[in-house]
Design an enzyme around this catalytic site. Structure first.
Site, short mmCIF file in Angstrom:
data_model
loop_
_atom_site.label_atom_id
_atom_site.label_comp_id
_atom_site.label_asym_id
_atom_site.label_seq_id
_atom_site.Cartn_x
_atom_site.Cartn_y
_atom_site.Cartn_z
N ARG A 159 61.34 86.96 42.83
CA ARG A 159 61.26 85.92 43.64
C ARG A 159 61.62 86.14 45.35
NH1 ARG A 159 65.24 80.73 42.75
NH2 ARG A 159 66.61 81.89 43.78
N CYS A 161 63.53 80.21 33.70
CA CYS A 161 64.59 80.68 34.19
C CYS A 161 65.64 80.34 34.78
CB CYS A 161 63.38 82.21 35.86
SG CYS A 161 63.56 80.39 37.44
N ARG A 204 72.44 68.23 42.22
CA ARG A 204 73.52 68.86 41.20
C ARG A 204 74.86 69.56 41.62
NH1 ARG A 204 72.58 75.19 40.96
NH2 ARG A 204 70.90 75.49 43.16
N HIS A 217 78.09 75.06 40.88
CA HIS A 217 78.78 76.44 41.23
C HIS A 217 80.11 77.32 40.46
CE1 HIS A 217 77.40 76.81 45.61
NE2 HIS A 217 75.84 77.30 44.86
N ARG A 264 66.34 87.30 42.42
CA ARG A 264 66.43 86.57 43.60
C ARG A 264 66.88 87.87 45.11
NH1 ARG A 264 70.65 84.60 39.90
NH2 ARG A 264 69.87 82.07 39.32
N GLU A 282 59.62 74.16 40.69
CA GLU A 282 61.13 73.23 40.41
C GLU A 282 60.84 71.58 41.10
OE1 GLU A 282 63.21 76.33 43.07
OE2 GLU A 282 61.13 76.71 44.21
N ASN A 330 67.33 73.94 37.05
CA ASN A 330 67.90 73.59 38.21
C ASN A 330 67.91 72.68 39.23
OD1 ASN A 330 69.94 75.68 35.92
ND2 ASN A 330 70.58 76.79 38.64
N ASP A 331 66.48 72.70 39.99
CA ASP A 331 66.51 72.23 40.44
C ASP A 331 65.21 71.24 39.72
OD1 ASP A 331 67.63 72.36 43.03
OD2 ASP A 331 66.36 74.42 43.46
#
Length: 563
Positions: free
Chosen positions: A328, A488, A451, A193, A292, A417, A440-441
């Site tokens: 999404r 993305c 992560r 984060h 999102r 992902e 990321n995932d």
């Protein structure tokens, strides 16, 4: 007397930019109150315990006020941390420890926070990730109870580079970017984060720079390169002048992403809140590659109504008339639990019911959301694409496409992902109209590395060759079916990595709007063949560090562009 020789510390660059400024060390954290501290006999324990509730209200109000001054993800994170400060469970537990165990309030808060953290750790997933925020709240409460200033960034006359072992997201979200020019942390990962917030706020940042605190003397000059991931302590005058010249460059994006030989690469924006849409359009984004929709569902006991959703979605679509907006569907579960979707407790929520999987238990939530998206699309002129998160199988893709078709949404795609989705991209894209890779995932699941956990930051790196091979597999599946495959995830915002992704066959890159000019400049200076050559070098590398190094060495234009 000779000037000290430069020392270079290498970490992971997570937010681009070059900065030269004095280093200021984050002060020591709030010390743990001694375990034996108890109140004297005869004290009005109930009255003393009420100080904790009062301190909680002061801390919550300060965090909420900071959240009101912030925007987007920063505001959301600060409000979430404020909610922890006001958590009745934490406050009641601490008050009870004063009354029952005669503990001084600050010790009672410390022990209560430890108990809550242990519970969160045991729950795993999103809850385990919030333990850093619990510690942040604990420290703020102890500081308030003991009359100390709230923990945070030190005061300093001149702008500076903030150096710390780690930083809570709440601190990064509230940094004064006129004073804090760059961030260096000894721990943390590229998709934590803290890193995501630093990138969103445009603060050059290097994480996982082990030894930075020890090497940097307070007030000593440092050169931070947020692209290369290096921190130069005591840089030479030549290095300083070169960095300042590059930092003075101001780049903009003209709204058309392309390679040096004219190959079009859509450069899109990630949007997490309707308020982010207009600034993204103003930054030149060709559209939205990831909208999102969780913002409308968080911190609620029930799902928003269809009308509420339509109004919110229209704000984003209206900012991009005639342009693509990829919406999404709700990505709940794991790090985003929602009360109205709560199921059985999960030992490992990251591998549990999240993303599209929630629709199996709560089909009405997905049905309402698709209805709202369709109504918003009909009322605006944006080109609306819809995609589902956490798709793992061909059947899931087929069912989601059918649901979208039933709601009059003809362009339905999937997020990639999960490694299984990358490996099955061909069969999945026989049904879905497009795919978008969430790096990321994908990195987290491919490398079996949380992560948000600094201890495995080296594994949780999108430069990992294994991850790049999965990206290549996904692009191969897209080519097989004649379907576009975009990215993305946070990897799209890294200019050097963007060239590799284009070389692997990615057709669009969606990122924080701040990254658009740098990515556009790098691609415009690199041919498609060069991108493909660099991609092969990265795939052949034996580690993330080697992949990063070989690609940067093959892109001398990075130095010219200051990237």
């Amino acid at each position: 007397m000779h000037a000290p020789s430069p020392t270079v510390i290498t970490g992971i660059g997570v937010s681009p930019g070059r900065v030269v400024a004095p280093a200021v060390l984050m002060p020591d954290p709030v010390a743990e109150p001694p375990s034996g501290r108890r109140l004297p006999p005869g004290t009005d324990y109930a009255a003393v315990s009420k100080r904790i509730g009062a301190a909680s209200e002061v801390v919550r109000a300060a965090l909420d006020a900071a959240a009101d001054r912030a925007q987007g993800e920063s505001a959301d994170l600060l409000h979430a941390t404020a909610a922890i400060a006001a958590d009745p469970t934490l406050v009641a537990d601490a008050e009870q420890r004063v009354v029952d165990d005669r503990l001084v309030p600050e010790r009672a808060v410390w022990e209560a926070a430890e108990a809550v953290s242990a519970q969160f750790e045991a729950l795993g997933g999103y809850f385990a990730e919030r333990t850093r925020d619990i510690a942040d709240v604990r420290d703020r409460l102890v500081a308030e109870l003991t009359g100390r200033p709230a923990p945070g960034v030190p005061a300093h006359e001149a702008p500076f580079v903030l150096v710390a072992a780690d930083l809570a997201p709440a601190i990064v979200a509230t940094l004064d970017t006129e004073r804090v020019l760059a961030i260096v942390t000894g721990t943390g990962g590229p998709t934590s984060h803290t890193a995501i917030l630093a990138r969103a706020r445009g603060i050059p940042t290097v994480v996982a720079a082990r030894g930075a605190e020890a090497a940097v003397l307070a007030e000593g000059l440092v050169l931070v390169d947020g692209s290369a991931g290096t921190v130069t302590v005591d840089p030479t005058e030549e290095q300083v002048l070169a960095a300042l010249a590059l930092a003075a460059q101001v780049r903009t994006f003209d709204g058309h992403g392309h390679t040096a030989d004219g190959h079009h690469v859509e450069l899109l924006a990630n949007v997490g809140d309707p308020a982010d849409a207009a600034p993204a359009a103003a930054a030149g984004a060709e559209g939205v590659g990831l909208f999102r929709t969780e913002f409308g569902f968080l911190d609620r006991d029930e799902a928003p109504s269809i009308d509420e959703q339509v109004a919110a979605y229209r704000r984003v679509l209206a900012a991009f008339p005639g342009r693509k907006v990829v919406v999404r569907t709700l990505d709940a579960g794991a790090d985003k639990p929602l009360p109205f979707l709560a199921g059985d407790a999960e030992v490992n929520p990251a591998l549990g019911v999240r993303g599209l999987r929630t629709a199996t238990r709560h089909p009405e939530v997905l049905d309402d959301q698709l209805t709202a998206i369709a109504q918003a699309a009909a009322a605006e002129t944006a080109e609306v694409w819809v995609m589902a998160p956490m798709v793992s199988t061909v059947d899931e893709a087929q069912q989601f496409v059918a649901a979208c078709t039933a709601h009059g949404l003809p362009v339905a795609g999937v997020m990639i992902e999960v490694p299984s989705a990358a490996l099955l991209a061909g069969p999945i894209l026989a049904h879905a109209a497009f795919a978008s890779i969430g790096t990321n995932d994908l990195t987290q699941y491919a490398m079996a590395a949380d992560r948000l956990l600094g201890a495995v930051a080296e594994l949780s790196d999108p430069w990992q060759p294994a991850v790049l091979h999965l990206v290549a597999a996904a692009c191969g599946g897209g080519a097989q079916q004649g379907r576009p495959v975009g990215v993305c995830g946070e990897a799209a915002a890294n200019p050097a990595l963007a060239a590799v992704l284009v070389g692997l066959g990615v057709s669009s890159l969606s990122m924080t709007p701040r990254a658009l000019p740098d990515v556009a400049a790098l691609l415009a200076a690199t041919t498609l063949d060069e991108c493909r050559r660099l991609a092969q070098l990265a795939l052949a590398a034996s580690s993330a560090a080697d992949a990063r190094a070989v690609v940067r060495a093959g892109l001398p234009v990075l130095e010219e562009l200051g990237l």
